[in-house]
Scaffold this motif. Structure first.
Motif, PDB file in Angstrom:
ATOM      1  N   ASN A 138       0.826  -1.212   0.000  1.00 27.40           N
ATOM      2  CA  ASN A 138       0.000   0.000   0.000  1.00 27.40           C
ATOM      3  C   ASN A 138       0.865   1.269   0.000  1.00 27.40           C
ATOM      4  O   ASN A 138       0.939   2.001   0.982  1.00 27.40           O
ATOM      5  CB  ASN A 138      -0.918  -0.020   1.235  1.00 27.40           C
ATOM      6  N   CYS A 177       2.550   4.833  -0.320  1.00 24.79           N
ATOM      7  CA  CYS A 177       2.061   6.208  -0.149  1.00 24.79           C
ATOM      8  C   CYS A 177       3.194   7.180  -0.449  1.00 24.79           C
ATOM      9  O   CYS A 177       4.336   6.771  -0.683  1.00 24.79           O
ATOM     10  CB  CYS A 177       1.537   6.410   1.264  1.00 24.79           C
ATOM     11  N   GLU A 178       2.831   8.432  -0.410  1.00 24.26           N
ATOM     12  CA  GLU A 178       3.783   9.481  -0.763  1.00 24.26           C
ATOM     13  C   GLU A 178       5.079   9.358   0.051  1.00 24.26           C
ATOM     14  O   GLU A 178       6.175   9.506  -0.477  1.00 24.26           O
ATOM     15  CB  GLU A 178       3.102  10.826  -0.506  1.00 24.26           C
TER      16      GLU A 178
END
Lengths: 143, 877
Positions: free
Chosen positions: A98, A100-101
């Motif tokens: 997952n 993310c930034e």
């Protein structure tokens, strides 16, 4: 060569990853990134994912707070690039879990390694996630 | 501890940067960090090299200069460990580019790594080479890459294939070495090798026709089979995208087939079946499937004709076009642009849908659709389509109006079936989006209007109405003001009513209102105001009843802060007050503008008259730049290309006296000069800023001689300051009023120049061996030009062979040398050689001639050179 550059930009317009496959000076890059980000981020969800800018076609897709922008030649298959962006995100997902930034920010070099396994000189090298990630996993194991 | 010492971890630096609230803070953090990295580099710190480079890459991504880290990359690449090499190569690809000298240093490391026993290191080197290799590196390392195309591990083969693409692009000569290894890659099973192999073959075809022939003959079958296998392959989890196996490979294969099929019927034939299969069997409910269909359609459109397939392709596009997904509609529009050259009829069927897309809320789709509509328009559908577009102009976004307006104008100009329709449509565009209409489009419109004499009345009335409705559109105002100035009388008297028109009542004072509003409005730009001022001048003669009011408006402009307007209003005021007898001739209607010349000029690369850029740099005598006058002059100046038009005698005369077609279009001026009418003079007045040098176009009548000596500015100064006494004393005869106009400079006697006075001969040069005599004469009517006859005499007892005379002059002079009468000079003054020189003195009257000479000749085969400077020319030359 199809892909001219790949950018990852957050909602605030800050660049999180930039990979160019053609030479641009630092000033040109900054100007280009600014213009493109302004253009793409202003568009709504319903509008199409393609923007023509200068002599590029920008194919972009948004995942949560992160925009993936790919600059391509005018005769590139836009839908395929869209699919490629998705493949890139899936690959990163598989590695980071997952993604993310912050994953990309703090593991910039790993993001680049993945990109390197997928695109070379503006062409797609590999589309199998396993093949892309093997060298990276090997390196992690050894260190 | 200082948080920004070189010991900060990468993670901490990123945190610090993220925590920055402003760009200035970020810059400060980066500056400190860069300083620390530099210090660490200077200490040659092994331990932190890896980390420094990682930081630099982050800093580089943020857009800060990082050149000081380039050498670090090279050091890391040269080190033995894999992690160091890894980050070194990454840094190389990000921080360096092929133009940098440093790159040469890396060639050797690359060569070693390409031969490394560890295949991952080989992979790294290939990847780096593929991304940044220069032509020299390509030559040096091509053999290694060629060898690696046959490496046992497919992961190396695929990278070698893409690396080869870079090499053949940098050095196309190397292409033939790669043809066979590339063809071998097409037989592989590994998808990565296949996709890169196909890409390599496609690029080989681009640089080498030999490769194209080879692949066409040997590989078409293989490729068709591969595509068939991929399309029919069972579920493959690693490559599956939405139920389709490896769409990327599909697309590459289709693309390569397109290259092979283009222009080759046999190859096209052999791929028909598989294309039909892909086009019919591919699922179109997912993006991946549509991507394949899209590529397939393009291939079908590009290869040699097969009617059935094309129908299939057009149908797919039709389906795409009606899709709800904007991405799909976008690519459909894109593809229809390409299809239009193949089957225009089929594309026309979708016209209504495409027209809807022009009105889409999405700018990308609108842009594509507009370009497609532009291609779709022909004589038969221009009217309804233009109507649709113009209707849409009303409601479209501001940012889209520019594009849309340009396209509509271009369509209307290209396909207009009749003039009235053209004028109508243009007026609509001007009223809706006049601010977006380009100057040259307005010029074209004025030319068309001027060429439609039976529509003058209609046009001016329509413009008057449009002006009342939308006076905020600058271009509309300009055209309206021009027309009212020219055809104001038709507006008031309702001349040339068409059946379709509603009669309107416009008084003379209403018409003057238009110009007055325009000139007094703050938002009008200079050009518009200047045009309004001219319109007023013209109206003063058309509407005698309003001439007092017009004079008042013009007088008010005397106080204008803009020099251009101030000067014009002074001039116009003096025309109104003191030169009533010539006024009506001065402000006559413009002669019909020549369409052919105008369009020719638009198309031609060299503008014959003042282009705005040249005008912009022209300065009026007091040094004020007046750029905005350009379009005005340009517009009025259209007449200079005209065929002679009938004109009144006084205007004609005046023209001859003011004399000179100031426009630099000297090619035209000769022919049209004699018959210019009054309006041209006006134009000449307006083009006052032209440099004096250009004013000396040939005018044979004697008055122009006196004109030639003065700059045109002077003559107009004379015009505006001409004393009332002389004006009132003017006899009704045109000639004397002209002299008054020129005030004081008119009477200067042209006689001296005409006679071509004699000048004494001079000994221009004399040495012990050679004498040069100059005789002067002037061509009558052209005081600037002096013809010099040079006579050379040999004072020695040897014969001079290969006698050559050369001369050089400063910039304000122009020199032309005719051939000498001979190149051998007999000994002992027993004969002479003569040569004619023509000197043009652009500063005639201010500076006298000066010349440097050089004479070369041979005595008994030996070179002799003599040089000298001539300063003793008569002063008045």
């Amino acid at each position: 060569m199809g892909i001219r550059f790949i950018l990852m930009v957050n909602k605030q317009g800050q660049t999180r990853l930039a990979q160019y496959y053609e030479y641009l000076t630092l000033e040109e890059r900054r100007a280009l990134e600014g213009e493109i980000v302004r253009k793409c981020l202003a568009r709504t969800e319903q509008q199409c994912s393609f923007v023509e800018h200068r002599n590029y076609k920008i194919v972009y897709r948004r995942y949560a707070s992160l925009f993936f922008l790919v600059g391509v030649d005018n005769d590139e298959n836009e839908l395929a690039i869209l699919e490629f962006i998705h493949l890139l995100v899936e690959t990163m997902d598989r590695h980071f879990g997952n993604v993310c930034e912050l994953d990309i920010m703090f593991h910039l070099e790993k993001a680049h390694f993945m990109l390197e396994e997928m695109v070379m000189n503006g062409c797609i090298v590999e589309t199998s996630k396993a093949n892309i990630l093997t060298p990276i996993q090997l390196m992690e194991k050894s260190s | 501890m200082n948080p920004f010492s070189s010991g900060t971890r990468l993670r901490d630096m990123i945190r610090a940067i993220r925590a920055c609230k402003t760009a200035a803070e970020e810059r400060a953090v980066v500056r400190k960090e860069c300083a620390a990295i530099r210090a660490s580099i200077n200490e040659n710190d092994q331990e932190y090299r890896h980390r420094n480079l990682a930081k630099l890459m982050f800093i580089h991504m943020l857009g800060y200069p990082t050149h000081f880290g380039q050498m670090e990359c090279l050091k890391l690449i040269a080190s033995a460990g894999f992690p160091e090499k890894r980050i070194g190569y990454l840094g190389l690809m990000l921080l360096l580019d092929e133009r940098q000298e440093v790159l040469m240093l890396v060639t050797n490391s690359l060569k070693q790594d390409l031969n490394h026993t560890n295949q991952y290191i080989v992979g790294l080197a290939l990847c780096a080479l593929g991304n940044i290799c220069s032509a020299e590196m390509a030559r040096d390392l091509a053999p290694e890459v060629e060898r690696l195309l046959q490496f046992r591990d497919p992961n190396i083969r695929k990278k070698a294939a893409l690396c080869s693409i870079r090499i053949i692009k940098k050095v196309p000569d190397l292409a033939e070495n790669f043809i066979n290894p590339a063809a071998a890659l097409l037989k592989e099973k590994h998808h990565g090798v296949l996709i890169t192999g196909v890409q390599l073959c496609t690029d080989l075809c681009k640089v080498s026709s030999e490769a194209l022939e080879h692949f066409r003959k040997k590989c078409t079958e293989v490729l068709v089979k591969t595509l068939k296998d991929v399309a029919n392959s069972p579920y493959a989890p690693e490559y599956d995208v939405g139920g389709i196996t490896d769409p990327f490979l599909h697309i590459r294969l289709l693309r390569f087939l397109r290259v092979l099929g283009q222009g080759d019927a046999d190859a096209s034939d052999s791929m028909n079946d598989i294309l039909a299969q892909v086009a019919t069997k591919t699922e179109s409910n997912k993006n991946a499937g549509n991507a394949i269909l899209y590529e397939c359609v393009e291939t079908i459109m590009s290869i040699e004709d097969n009617g059935g397939l094309r129908v299939l392709a057009i149908n797919i596009l039709g389906r795409f076009l009606s899709n709800r997904d904007n991405n799909i509609r976008y690519v459909a529009l894109n593809m229809l642009m390409k299809a239009i050259s193949v089957d225009a009829q089929a594309v026309q069927r979708h016209r209504a849908t495409i027209l809807e897309c022009v009105k889409d809320s999405d700018a990308s789709i609108r842009k594509r659709a507009l370009e497609l509509v532009y291609l779709l328009i022909n004589e038969s559908n221009v009217k309804p389509l233009t109507k649709e577009l113009i209707d849409y102009l009303e409601v479209s976004d501001q940012e889209f109006k520019g594009d849309l307006t340009a396209k509509i104008c271009s369509i209307v100009e290209k396909f207009s079936p009749e003039k009235i329709w053209y004028i109508d449509q243009m007026l609509k565009v001007l009223s809706e989006a006049g601010n977006f209409v380009k100057d040259e489009v307005c010029h074209a419109l004025i030319v068309v209007m001027s060429n439609a004499p039976d529509l003058h009345g209609y046009t001016v009335r329509a413009l008057y109405k449009a002006f009342q409705a939308s006076s905020e559109q600058e271009s509309l105002v300009r055209v309206a003001v021009w027309c009212i100035g020219e055809y104001g009388d038709m507006l008031v008297k309702n001349v040339g009513m068409l059946d379709v028109e509603d009669p309107i009542t416009v008084t003379e004072s209403d018409a003057v209102d238009v110009a007055e509003i325009t000139i007094k409005r703050h938002t009008s730009d200079l050009t518009t105001k200047a045009m309004a001022l001219i319109a007023l001048l013209k109206l003063s003669s058309r509407f005698p009843s309003c001439s007092e009011r017009i004079r008042d408006i013009i007088v008010q402009q005397k106080g204008s802060l803009v020099l251009e307007l101030q000067q014009r209003s002074l001039e116009f005021n003096s025309i109104l007050e003191k030169h009533r007898n010539i006024r009506s001739a001065l402000v006559e209607r413009m002669p019909v503008l020549d369409e052919a010349t105008f369009s020719g000029r638009r198309a031609g690369s060299v503008p014959t008259t003042l282009s705005p850029s040249t005008m912009a740099s022209v300065k009026v005598p007091n040094g004020v730049v007046k750029p905005a006058a350009a379009p005005l002059v340009d517009l009025l100046d259209l007449t200079s290309d005209d065929a002679p038009a009938p004109s009144s005698s006084s205007g004609d005369f005046l023209n001859d006296i003011l004399g000179v077609d100031l426009s630099p279009a000297s090619a035209h001026s000769g022919a049209s000069q004699a018959a210019k009418n009054g309006t041209d003079v006006l134009m000449d007045i307006l083009s006052l800023g032209t440099p004096p040098a250009q004013s000396s176009s040939s005018t044979p009548d004697i008055f122009s001689l006196s004109q030639n000596q003065k700059s045109p500015v002077a003559s107009l100064d004379g015009l505006s300051t001409s004393s009332p006494v002389s004006a009132h004393a003017a006899s009704p005869q045109a000639a004397s009023s002209i002299i008054d106009l020129l005030d004081g400079l008119g009477p200067s006697p042209p006689a001296p120049e005409n006679n071509g006075p004699a000048y004494p001969s001079v000994v221009a040069f004399e040495s012990s061996s050679l004498r040069v005599m100059f005789d002067f004469s002037k061509s009558p009517g052209n005081p600037q030009i002096t013809v010099i006859k040079a006579t050379f005499t040999n004072l020695s007892s040897n014969i001079y062979a290969d006698f050559v005379f050369q001369a050089a002059v400063p910039k304000f002079l122009q020199l032309h040398l005719d051939p000498a009468s001979g190149n051998t000079l007999p000994a002992s003054s027993s004969g002479t050689v003569t040569q004619t020189l023509r000197v043009t003195n652009s500063q005639h009257g201010k500076k006298s001639l000066v010349m440097r000479i050089r004479i070369a000749y041979k005595i008994n085969g030996k070179d002799v050179l003599e040089e000298g400077q001539i300063n003793n020319f008569p002063r008045e030359l």
